[in-house]
Design a protein around this motif. Structure first.
Motif, mmCIF file in Angstrom:
data_model
loop_
_atom_site.group_PDB
_atom_site.id
_atom_site.type_symbol
_atom_site.label_atom_id
_atom_site.label_comp_id
_atom_site.label_asym_id
_atom_site.label_seq_id
_atom_site.Cartn_x
_atom_site.Cartn_y
_atom_site.Cartn_z
ATOM 1 N N TRP A 130 -4.695 -3.749 -0.888
ATOM 2 C CA TRP A 130 -5.658 -2.722 -0.458
ATOM 3 C C TRP A 130 -5.911 -2.757 1.059
ATOM 4 O O TRP A 130 -6.608 -1.908 1.586
ATOM 5 C CB TRP A 130 -6.993 -2.921 -1.179
ATOM 6 C CG TRP A 130 -7.623 -4.249 -0.948
ATOM 7 C CD1 TRP A 130 -8.459 -4.614 0.071
ATOM 8 C CD2 TRP A 130 -7.448 -5.424 -1.741
ATOM 9 N NE1 TRP A 130 -8.810 -5.933 -0.036
ATOM 10 C CE2 TRP A 130 -8.213 -6.453 -1.139
ATOM 11 C CE3 TRP A 130 -6.739 -5.700 -2.896
ATOM 12 C CZ2 TRP A 130 -8.272 -7.735 -1.678
ATOM 13 C CZ3 TRP A 130 -6.800 -6.974 -3.419
ATOM 14 C CH2 TRP A 130 -7.558 -7.971 -2.823
ATOM 15 N N ASN A 131 -5.329 -3.756 1.761
ATOM 16 C CA ASN A 131 -5.580 -3.880 3.198
ATOM 17 C C ASN A 131 -4.553 -3.065 3.978
ATOM 18 O O ASN A 131 -3.553 -3.588 4.478
ATOM 19 C CB ASN A 131 -5.550 -5.353 3.612
ATOM 20 C CG ASN A 131 -6.145 -5.576 4.990
ATOM 21 O OD1 ASN A 131 -6.070 -4.709 5.854
ATOM 22 N ND2 ASN A 131 -6.738 -6.735 5.196
ATOM 23 N N ASP A 132 -4.791 -1.760 4.054
ATOM 24 C CA ASP A 132 -3.843 -0.846 4.700
ATOM 25 C C ASP A 132 -3.540 -1.232 6.144
ATOM 26 O O ASP A 132 -2.397 -1.141 6.600
ATOM 27 C CB ASP A 132 -4.390 0.587 4.682
ATOM 28 C CG ASP A 132 -4.522 1.134 3.281
ATOM 29 O OD1 ASP A 132 -3.948 0.523 2.359
ATOM 30 O OD2 ASP A 132 -5.203 2.154 3.098
ATOM 31 N N LYS A 133 -4.575 -1.669 6.855
ATOM 32 C CA LYS A 133 -4.415 -1.956 8.276
ATOM 33 C C LYS A 133 -3.446 -3.114 8.499
ATOM 34 O O LYS A 133 -2.530 -3.024 9.325
ATOM 35 C CB LYS A 133 -5.787 -2.287 8.877
ATOM 36 C CG LYS A 133 -5.800 -2.395 10.392
ATOM 37 C CD LYS A 133 -7.220 -2.575 10.890
ATOM 38 C CE LYS A 133 -7.276 -2.632 12.414
ATOM 39 N NZ LYS A 133 -8.670 -2.808 12.895
ATOM 40 N N GLU A 134 -3.622 -4.204 7.754
ATOM 41 C CA GLU A 134 -2.739 -5.359 7.914
ATOM 42 C C GLU A 134 -1.333 -5.074 7.404
ATOM 43 O O GLU A 134 -0.352 -5.556 7.965
ATOM 44 C CB GLU A 134 -3.326 -6.586 7.210
ATOM 45 C CG GLU A 134 -4.492 -7.211 7.958
ATOM 46 C CD GLU A 134 -4.823 -8.594 7.427
ATOM 47 O OE1 GLU A 134 -3.947 -9.238 6.833
ATOM 48 O OE2 GLU A 134 -5.972 -9.019 7.615
ATOM 49 N N ALA A 159 4.341 1.120 4.527
ATOM 50 C CA ALA A 159 3.337 0.137 4.114
ATOM 51 C C ALA A 159 2.808 0.450 2.723
ATOM 52 O O ALA A 159 2.629 -0.445 1.883
ATOM 53 C CB ALA A 159 2.191 0.109 5.129
ATOM 54 N N GLU A 160 2.557 1.738 2.447
ATOM 55 C CA GLU A 160 2.083 2.155 1.127
ATOM 56 C C GLU A 160 3.150 1.923 0.063
ATOM 57 O O GLU A 160 2.854 1.517 -1.060
ATOM 58 C CB GLU A 160 1.698 3.631 1.149
ATOM 59 C CG GLU A 160 0.429 3.933 1.930
ATOM 60 C CD GLU A 160 0.102 5.423 1.909
ATOM 61 O OE1 GLU A 160 0.837 6.183 1.229
ATOM 62 O OE2 GLU A 160 -0.874 5.824 2.565
ATOM 63 N N SER A 161 4.403 2.181 0.418
ATOM 64 C CA SER A 161 5.486 2.104 -0.549
ATOM 65 C C SER A 161 5.836 0.672 -0.927
ATOM 66 O O SER A 161 6.086 0.370 -2.090
ATOM 67 C CB SER A 161 6.736 2.796 0.017
ATOM 68 O OG SER A 161 6.470 4.147 0.329
ATOM 69 N N ILE A 162 5.833 -0.224 0.061
ATOM 70 C CA ILE A 162 6.262 -1.599 -0.165
ATOM 71 C C ILE A 162 5.110 -2.498 -0.554
ATOM 72 O O ILE A 162 5.264 -3.463 -1.301
ATOM 73 C CB ILE A 162 6.961 -2.159 1.096
ATOM 74 C CG1 ILE A 162 8.182 -1.297 1.448
ATOM 75 C CG2 ILE A 162 7.392 -3.602 0.881
ATOM 76 C CD1 ILE A 162 9.217 -1.240 0.354
ATOM 77 N N VAL A 196 13.708 4.797 0.774
ATOM 78 C CA VAL A 196 12.955 3.619 0.351
ATOM 79 C C VAL A 196 12.596 3.691 -1.118
ATOM 80 O O VAL A 196 12.131 4.728 -1.611
ATOM 81 C CB VAL A 196 11.669 3.465 1.206
ATOM 82 C CG1 VAL A 196 10.751 2.399 0.619
ATOM 83 C CG2 VAL A 196 12.042 3.097 2.633
ATOM 84 N N HIS A 197 12.821 2.567 -1.817
ATOM 85 C CA HIS A 197 12.400 2.462 -3.219
ATOM 86 C C HIS A 197 10.927 2.081 -3.233
ATOM 87 O O HIS A 197 10.546 1.014 -2.759
ATOM 88 C CB HIS A 197 13.214 1.388 -3.941
ATOM 89 C CG HIS A 197 12.819 1.202 -5.372
ATOM 90 N ND1 HIS A 197 12.799 2.227 -6.281
ATOM 91 C CD2 HIS A 197 12.407 0.093 -6.035
ATOM 92 C CE1 HIS A 197 12.417 1.767 -7.459
ATOM 93 N NE2 HIS A 197 12.162 0.476 -7.332
ATOM 94 N N CYS A 198 10.074 2.948 -3.755
ATOM 95 C CA CYS A 198 8.631 2.812 -3.603
ATOM 96 C C CYS A 198 8.008 1.979 -4.729
ATOM 97 O O CYS A 198 7.444 2.521 -5.680
ATOM 98 C CB CYS A 198 7.965 4.195 -3.545
ATOM 99 S SG CYS A 198 8.561 5.200 -2.168
ATOM 100 N N HIS A 199 8.088 0.652 -4.605
ATOM 101 C CA HIS A 199 7.493 -0.229 -5.607
ATOM 102 C C HIS A 199 5.982 0.023 -5.719
ATOM 103 O O HIS A 199 5.458 0.297 -6.787
ATOM 104 C CB HIS A 199 7.700 -1.700 -5.217
ATOM 105 C CG HIS A 199 9.136 -2.072 -5.033
ATOM 106 N ND1 HIS A 199 9.981 -2.284 -6.090
ATOM 107 C CD2 HIS A 199 9.867 -2.282 -3.913
ATOM 108 C CE1 HIS A 199 11.170 -2.623 -5.627
ATOM 109 N NE2 HIS A 199 11.131 -2.622 -4.314
ATOM 110 N N ALA A 200 5.288 -0.122 -4.579
ATOM 111 C CA ALA A 200 3.833 -0.002 -4.604
ATOM 112 C C ALA A 200 3.405 1.402 -4.983
ATOM 113 O O ALA A 200 2.437 1.597 -5.708
ATOM 114 C CB ALA A 200 3.253 -0.388 -3.233
#
Length: 325
Positions: A130-134, A159-162, A196-200
């Motif tokens: 949930w820490n988008d910034k980091e 960042a969202e995808s991985i 990119v394969h979007c796991h997340a």
């Protein structure tokens, strides 16, 4: 004297750091003589490693001694502590001593305090999903290391995808590096999304289906994730992160807080995302969101206790989605 303690559960990131440190220390021509990796989960193995750390290197370069999987910062007998006290001050400057551990060092132990006086500590814990910034900062850092140019929006998408999957991040960035070739223009979000394969992202879609009470869609998405061998605990981490954000946003909305305050509380790199979170929780009650987190905690505990993964995930996904109907 160069002493390091690496700890944390992100084994891939730690392995990358170990490899980088080893390559800077060893002369390739003498590496087989000057590199020792010892599984240091026993006192006698630790003592053996400390003895080797006192040995001068052969040829050129330094000696690299790696005490892997050590538990000395969780438990350390008086005899072993005395060995550390005798050895650490006299390790020659031609030796690099590395200790690695999955568990966080216990700051109360004398062995931990002793190491803190002479060693550099580095943490390798996964970034919370949930820490988008980091997460975005990590993408930016690794992309810079690999010389992959990305637009700011492409960084956010990656960042969202991985998520917190460090191994996946390096793998996908390598794919993007090969795709970009020698081009000077940064890759845009459309190009990243196509490769990119979007796991997340798939886990977040599962969270959306649960929040909407769509059991059928949730089970289909879960089947897709497990069919690609996505670890159950990683799925739970993604769901927990998403539901925690939704709970926080809903609670602050009901408290009358403004978007800038919500963004600050969530440490969002892009405050405009609060608008989308507002839309997502619009029809979800605060009470149901509060009930979701204990269910997810119970799911995590069940998986860690060794319950059969797929059936346990399916049962809890049905229970969660039923909650939001």
């Amino acid at each position: 004297m160069q002493i390091y303690l690496f700890w944390g559960e992100d084994d891939f990131a730690m392995a990358q750091a170990v490899t980088s440190l080893r390559q800077t220390v060893l002369d390739p021509n003498w590496a087989s003589f000057n590199y020792d990796k010892i599984i240091a989960d026993r006192a006698d193995a630790v003592v053996e490693g400390l003895d080797r750390a006192l040995t001068p290197p052969f040829g050129t370069g330094s000696r690299f001694v790696w005490l892997a999987n050590t538990t000395v910062t969780q438990q350390c007998s008086p005899e072993l502590l005395a060995q550390f006290e005798r050895t650490l001050p006299v390790i020659p400057p031609t030796t690099v001593l590395l200790l690695t551990s999955v568990k966080k060092p216990d700051s109360r132990l004398k062995s931990t305090k002793l190491l803190k006086e002479s060693a550099e500590f580095r943490e390798f814990s996964p970034i919370p999903p949930w820490n988008d910034k980091e997460l975005a900062q990590r993408v930016r850092q690794v992309a810079g290391e690999m010389n992959v140019k990305l637009t700011a929006t492409a960084i956010e998408l990656l960042a969202e995808s991985i998520g917190s999957d460090t191994r996946g991040l390096y793998s996908e960035l390598e794919k993007l590096r090969l795709f970009a070739g020698n081009r000077s223009q940064p890759l845009n979000p459309e190009e990243v999304a196509a490769l990119v394969h979007c796991h997340a992202q798939n886990t977040f879609q599962l969270a959306d289906a649960i929040r909407e009470g769509n059991t059928s869609a949730a089970l289909d998405l879960l089947a897709g994730l497990t069919g690609r061998s996505e670890p159950g605990l990683r799925i739970v981490a993604g769901l927990t992160g998403k539901f925690r954000i939704w709970l926080w946003v809903k609670a602050m909305i009901q408290a009358g807080d403004r978007d800038d305050k919500i963004a600050q509380a969530l440490d969002l790199g892009n405050p405009k995302r609060v608008y989308y979170f507002r839309q997502e929780v619009k029809n979800a009650s605060l009470e149901k969101l509060q009930k979701s987190l204990p269910l997810l905690l119970d799911l995590e505990a069940s998986l860690k206790r060794g319950r059969e993964e797929i059936s346990t995930l399916q049962t809890k996904v049905i229970e969660l989605s039923s909650l939001f109907r």
